[in-house]
Motif scaffolding. Structure first.
Motif, PDB file in Angstrom:
ATOM      1  N   ARG A 162     -24.057  19.284  27.150  1.00  0.00           N
ATOM      2  CA  ARG A 162     -25.304  20.051  27.089  1.00  0.00           C
ATOM      3  C   ARG A 162     -25.596  20.722  28.433  1.00  0.00           C
ATOM      4  O   ARG A 162     -26.002  21.881  28.493  1.00  0.00           O
ATOM      5  CB  ARG A 162     -26.470  19.132  26.709  1.00  0.00           C
ATOM      6  CG  ARG A 162     -26.572  18.806  25.230  1.00  0.00           C
ATOM      7  CD  ARG A 162     -27.832  17.973  24.979  1.00  0.00           C
ATOM      8  NE  ARG A 162     -28.155  17.873  23.565  1.00  0.00           N
ATOM      9  CZ  ARG A 162     -27.634  16.993  22.739  1.00  0.00           C
ATOM     10  NH1 ARG A 162     -26.746  16.122  23.203  1.00  0.00           N
ATOM     11  NH2 ARG A 162     -27.979  16.958  21.464  1.00  0.00           N
ATOM     12  N   GLU A 163     -25.408  19.975  29.527  1.00  0.00           N
ATOM     13  CA  GLU A 163     -25.672  20.517  30.856  1.00  0.00           C
ATOM     14  C   GLU A 163     -24.767  21.713  31.141  1.00  0.00           C
ATOM     15  O   GLU A 163     -25.207  22.727  31.699  1.00  0.00           O
ATOM     16  CB  GLU A 163     -25.454  19.419  31.905  1.00  0.00           C
ATOM     17  CG  GLU A 163     -25.641  19.863  33.347  1.00  0.00           C
ATOM     18  CD  GLU A 163     -27.097  20.037  33.755  1.00  0.00           C
ATOM     19  OE1 GLU A 163     -27.366  20.104  34.965  1.00  0.00           O
ATOM     20  OE2 GLU A 163     -27.967  20.121  32.860  1.00  0.00           O
ATOM     21  N   ALA A 164     -23.507  21.624  30.734  1.00  0.00           N
ATOM     22  CA  ALA A 164     -22.581  22.730  30.957  1.00  0.00           C
ATOM     23  C   ALA A 164     -22.989  23.961  30.154  1.00  0.00           C
ATOM     24  O   ALA A 164     -22.882  25.097  30.635  1.00  0.00           O
ATOM     25  CB  ALA A 164     -21.160  22.311  30.592  1.00  0.00           C
ATOM     26  N   VAL A 165     -23.464  23.752  28.929  1.00  0.00           N
ATOM     27  CA  VAL A 165     -23.923  24.880  28.108  1.00  0.00           C
ATOM     28  C   VAL A 165     -25.127  25.546  28.760  1.00  0.00           C
ATOM     29  O   VAL A 165     -25.211  26.776  28.839  1.00  0.00           O
ATOM     30  CB  VAL A 165     -24.263  24.410  26.681  1.00  0.00           C
ATOM     31  CG1 VAL A 165     -24.920  25.535  25.884  1.00  0.00           C
ATOM     32  CG2 VAL A 165     -23.006  23.936  25.965  1.00  0.00           C
ATOM     33  N   LEU A 166     -26.074  24.744  29.253  1.00  0.00           N
ATOM     34  CA  LEU A 166     -27.255  25.302  29.918  1.00  0.00           C
ATOM     35  C   LEU A 166     -26.861  26.141  31.130  1.00  0.00           C
ATOM     36  O   LEU A 166     -27.417  27.218  31.361  1.00  0.00           O
ATOM     37  CB  LEU A 166     -28.189  24.177  30.361  1.00  0.00           C
ATOM     38  CG  LEU A 166     -29.183  23.639  29.336  1.00  0.00           C
ATOM     39  CD1 LEU A 166     -29.982  22.495  29.934  1.00  0.00           C
ATOM     40  CD2 LEU A 166     -30.117  24.741  28.853  1.00  0.00           C
TER      41      LEU A 166
ATOM     42  N   THR B  75     -24.053  27.624  31.580  1.00  0.00           N
ATOM     43  CA  THR B  75     -23.205  28.752  31.184  1.00  0.00           C
ATOM     44  C   THR B  75     -24.020  29.891  30.598  1.00  0.00           C
ATOM     45  O   THR B  75     -23.864  31.052  30.994  1.00  0.00           O
ATOM     46  CB  THR B  75     -22.152  28.294  30.156  1.00  0.00           C
ATOM     47  OG1 THR B  75     -21.360  27.262  30.743  1.00  0.00           O
ATOM     48  CG2 THR B  75     -21.243  29.446  29.749  1.00  0.00           C
ATOM     49  N   VAL B  76     -24.889  29.576  29.642  1.00  0.00           N
ATOM     50  CA  VAL B  76     -25.613  30.646  28.939  1.00  0.00           C
ATOM     51  C   VAL B  76     -27.129  30.494  29.007  1.00  0.00           C
ATOM     52  O   VAL B  76     -27.855  31.299  28.423  1.00  0.00           O
ATOM     53  CB  VAL B  76     -25.169  30.724  27.463  1.00  0.00           C
ATOM     54  CG1 VAL B  76     -23.722  31.152  27.365  1.00  0.00           C
ATOM     55  CG2 VAL B  76     -25.393  29.397  26.746  1.00  0.00           C
ATOM     56  N   GLY B  77     -27.623  29.481  29.686  1.00  0.00           N
ATOM     57  CA  GLY B  77     -29.060  29.341  29.828  1.00  0.00           C
ATOM     58  C   GLY B  77     -29.713  28.683  28.628  1.00  0.00           C
ATOM     59  O   GLY B  77     -29.053  28.272  27.672  1.00  0.00           O
ATOM     60  N   PRO B  78     -31.042  28.592  28.648  1.00  0.00           N
ATOM     61  CA  PRO B  78     -31.758  27.882  27.585  1.00  0.00           C
ATOM     62  C   PRO B  78     -31.846  28.705  26.304  1.00  0.00           C
ATOM     63  O   PRO B  78     -32.010  29.921  26.348  1.00  0.00           O
ATOM     64  CB  PRO B  78     -33.151  27.668  28.191  1.00  0.00           C
ATOM     65  CG  PRO B  78     -33.319  28.830  29.130  1.00  0.00           C
ATOM     66  CD  PRO B  78     -31.960  29.098  29.702  1.00  0.00           C
ATOM     67  N   PRO B  79     -31.779  28.037  25.145  1.00  0.00           N
ATOM     68  CA  PRO B  79     -32.010  28.749  23.882  1.00  0.00           C
ATOM     69  C   PRO B  79     -33.502  29.028  23.717  1.00  0.00           C
ATOM     70  O   PRO B  79     -34.339  28.280  24.243  1.00  0.00           O
ATOM     71  CB  PRO B  79     -31.512  27.756  22.828  1.00  0.00           C
ATOM     72  CG  PRO B  79     -31.713  26.413  23.460  1.00  0.00           C
ATOM     73  CD  PRO B  79     -31.488  26.604  24.926  1.00  0.00           C
TER      74      PRO B  79
ATOM     75  N   TRP C 249     -28.494  24.219  18.853  1.00  0.00           N
ATOM     76  CA  TRP C 249     -29.227  25.192  19.656  1.00  0.00           C
ATOM     77  C   TRP C 249     -28.936  26.577  19.082  1.00  0.00           C
ATOM     78  O   TRP C 249     -27.769  26.935  18.868  1.00  0.00           O
ATOM     79  CB  TRP C 249     -28.785  25.152  21.115  1.00  0.00           C
ATOM     80  CG  TRP C 249     -29.121  23.868  21.829  1.00  0.00           C
ATOM     81  CD1 TRP C 249     -29.726  22.766  21.307  1.00  0.00           C
ATOM     82  CD2 TRP C 249     -28.849  23.565  23.207  1.00  0.00           C
ATOM     83  NE1 TRP C 249     -29.861  21.793  22.260  1.00  0.00           N
ATOM     84  CE2 TRP C 249     -29.335  22.250  23.449  1.00  0.00           C
ATOM     85  CE3 TRP C 249     -28.262  24.264  24.255  1.00  0.00           C
ATOM     86  CZ2 TRP C 249     -29.231  21.637  24.689  1.00  0.00           C
ATOM     87  CZ3 TRP C 249     -28.162  23.656  25.497  1.00  0.00           C
ATOM     88  CH2 TRP C 249     -28.646  22.356  25.709  1.00  0.00           C
ATOM     89  N   THR C 250     -29.993  27.346  18.853  1.00  0.00           N
ATOM     90  CA  THR C 250     -29.834  28.678  18.269  1.00  0.00           C
ATOM     91  C   THR C 250     -30.076  29.746  19.325  1.00  0.00           C
ATOM     92  O   THR C 250     -31.129  29.762  19.973  1.00  0.00           O
ATOM     93  CB  THR C 250     -30.813  28.877  17.097  1.00  0.00           C
ATOM     94  OG1 THR C 250     -30.572  27.872  16.107  1.00  0.00           O
ATOM     95  CG2 THR C 250     -30.620  30.251  16.464  1.00  0.00           C
TER      96      THR C 250
ATOM     97  N   THR D 227     -27.880  35.908  15.138  1.00  0.00           N
ATOM     98  CA  THR D 227     -27.950  34.669  15.909  1.00  0.00           C
ATOM     99  C   THR D 227     -26.626  33.923  15.811  1.00  0.00           C
ATOM    100  O   THR D 227     -25.776  34.229  14.980  1.00  0.00           O
ATOM    101  CB  THR D 227     -29.068  33.750  15.378  1.00  0.00           C
ATOM    102  OG1 THR D 227     -28.769  33.387  14.023  1.00  0.00           O
ATOM    103  CG2 THR D 227     -30.421  34.422  15.437  1.00  0.00           C
ATOM    104  N   PHE D 228     -26.467  32.942  16.668  1.00  0.00           N
ATOM    105  CA  PHE D 228     -25.346  32.016  16.545  1.00  0.00           C
ATOM    106  C   PHE D 228     -25.818  30.651  17.020  1.00  0.00           C
ATOM    107  O   PHE D 228     -26.803  30.528  17.748  1.00  0.00           O
ATOM    108  CB  PHE D 228     -24.114  32.486  17.339  1.00  0.00           C
ATOM    109  CG  PHE D 228     -24.281  32.453  18.837  1.00  0.00           C
ATOM    110  CD1 PHE D 228     -23.893  31.345  19.575  1.00  0.00           C
ATOM    111  CD2 PHE D 228     -24.808  33.555  19.511  1.00  0.00           C
ATOM    112  CE1 PHE D 228     -24.038  31.320  20.955  1.00  0.00           C
ATOM    113  CE2 PHE D 228     -24.956  33.539  20.888  1.00  0.00           C
ATOM    114  CZ  PHE D 228     -24.573  32.420  21.615  1.00  0.00           C
ATOM    115  N   GLU D 229     -25.116  29.629  16.582  1.00  0.00           N
ATOM    116  CA  GLU D 229     -25.508  28.261  16.904  1.00  0.00           C
ATOM    117  C   GLU D 229     -24.467  27.585  17.782  1.00  0.00           C
ATOM    118  O   GLU D 229     -23.271  27.860  17.676  1.00  0.00           O
ATOM    119  CB  GLU D 229     -25.684  27.428  15.629  1.00  0.00           C
ATOM    120  CG  GLU D 229     -26.911  27.780  14.818  1.00  0.00           C
ATOM    121  CD  GLU D 229     -27.083  26.855  13.620  1.00  0.00           C
ATOM    122  OE1 GLU D 229     -26.096  26.198  13.235  1.00  0.00           O
ATOM    123  OE2 GLU D 229     -28.202  26.783  13.080  1.00  0.00           O
TER     124      GLU D 229
END
Length: 343
Positions: free
Chosen positions: A129-133, A135-139, A152-153, A161-163
């Motif tokens: 989750r931390e890496a996703v945040l 990489t692309v920031g908050p959903p 996360w959408t 949209t994508f999930e």
């Protein structure tokens, strides 16, 4: 004149330096994309000019509708804007994009593979989750109210949209339009079966608590499945035939419906009880017949329990049954507890 120009230039330079010193400088907390020099709090992940994670950004001006900023390395100016659907003040949303803390320490705490993905600005399965945040920031919070959720959408554009889906271990298992893995089927529910403690007659789909001795028979030890329990009836299905019937009670019985049903249909398999009878009694039970010489147990299996409103005790010397609503039959026992006569 020359001296005045030099002094003016020095004054302007000093003023700019002072303004720069007072400027609010923040760090990009993820890789963000600008669309026509605008960064939306929706965090669109389509195409655009990239602001890399960790980039220094100076806040030029804040107001209630937008925050004007400048990327210090490139000089790119942009506006941070929000949308009413997000349901949060612009400053609260902005803090999720740009903060005083350099994200370098957060990136360094990731696995080497996650660090590569963050630097490349690309999502991949297995990321935390931390890496996703990073990489692309908050959903956007209106579709993903909690970052503890498993999905996360994000928006690619205003219309698509994508999930990003996380597994039980908090790692990415699905991205974008990949099909959702079907949930494992629930474990099969073991059905509960009851067993006929006697031969029971039914008429027009109904088994009466009186057990009138006419009509088709549910044989001794037949398995049944309860479908529905009510205050005055129990719906059930005979497993072997699939016939759906209803056990009915009325005020004459003086007993609860479920209690009467359980006396007629028990959880325990009844085969051992039948085998405990004499061979002759077993034949009579299988034929649903009662004749002199049969034991109380055999009569109970052949015709069922006598209705309790006229035979309150199995120890009674006479058991009263009904052939119909107007015709009775009495089974009388001798001192040896064997059938002496049938009247």
């Amino acid at each position: 004149m020359y001296r005045k120009n030099v002094l003016g230039a020095l004054f302007a330079l000093g003023l700019m330096t002072a303004m720069s010193a007072r400027a609010e400088v923040l760090f990009a907390q993820a890789n963000f994309l600008l669309n026509k020099n605008q960064l939306s709090a929706v965090n669109y992940r389509g195409k655009g000019v990239a602001i890399p994670v960790g980039a220094k950004v100076a806040v030029v001006e804040r107001d209630d509708d937008e925050i004007r900023c400048k990327v210090m390395d490139s000089g790119t100016e942009f506006r941070f804007v929000t949308h009413r659907s997000l349901g949060k003040p612009i400053n609260v949303l902005f803090a999720g994009f740009f903060a005083e803390q350099d994200p370098a320490a957060r990136i360094a705490a990731l696995s080497p593979e996650d660090q590569k993905q963050v630097r490349a600005g690309e999502l991949a399965k297995g990321m935390s989750r931390e890496a996703v945040l990073l990489t692309v920031g908050p959903p956007p919070p209106h579709r993903t109210p909690s970052l503890q959720g498993n999905r996360w959408t994000y928006w690619s554009s205003k219309f698509s949209t994508f999930e990003v889906e996380f597994g039980p271990d908090g790692k990415v298992v699905r991205i974008g339009d990949e099909p959702v893995a079907p949930a494992p089927p629930p474990p099969p529910v073991e059905k509960t079966y009851y067993h006929a403690t006697a031969n029971f007659h039914f008429d027009d789909g109904t088994v009466s608590w009186v057990n009138y001795l006419k009509g088709p028979i549910i044989p001794f030890n037949a398995r049944v499945e309860v479908l529905d329990k009510g205050s005055s009836s129990v719906k059930f299905k005979v497993v072997e035939t699939g016939a759906e019937l209803e056990f009915e009670n009325d005020a004459r019985s003086g007993s609860e419906t479920w209690k009467l049903f359980q006396a007629a249909f028990a959880l325990e398999d009844q085969a051992a009880k039948l085998q405990a009878l004499t061979p002759e009694d077993r034949k009579k039970v299988s034929a649903s017949e009662v004749e002199p010489g049969m034991s109380r147990e055999a009569v109970r299996m052949a015709w069922g329990p006598p209705p309790p409103h006229e035979t309150p005790s199995f120890n009674s010397s006479t058991w009263t049954y009904w052939k119909s609503k107007t015709s009775k039959v009495r089974v009388k026992f001798g001192k040896d507890d064997k059938v002496a006569s049938i009247e």
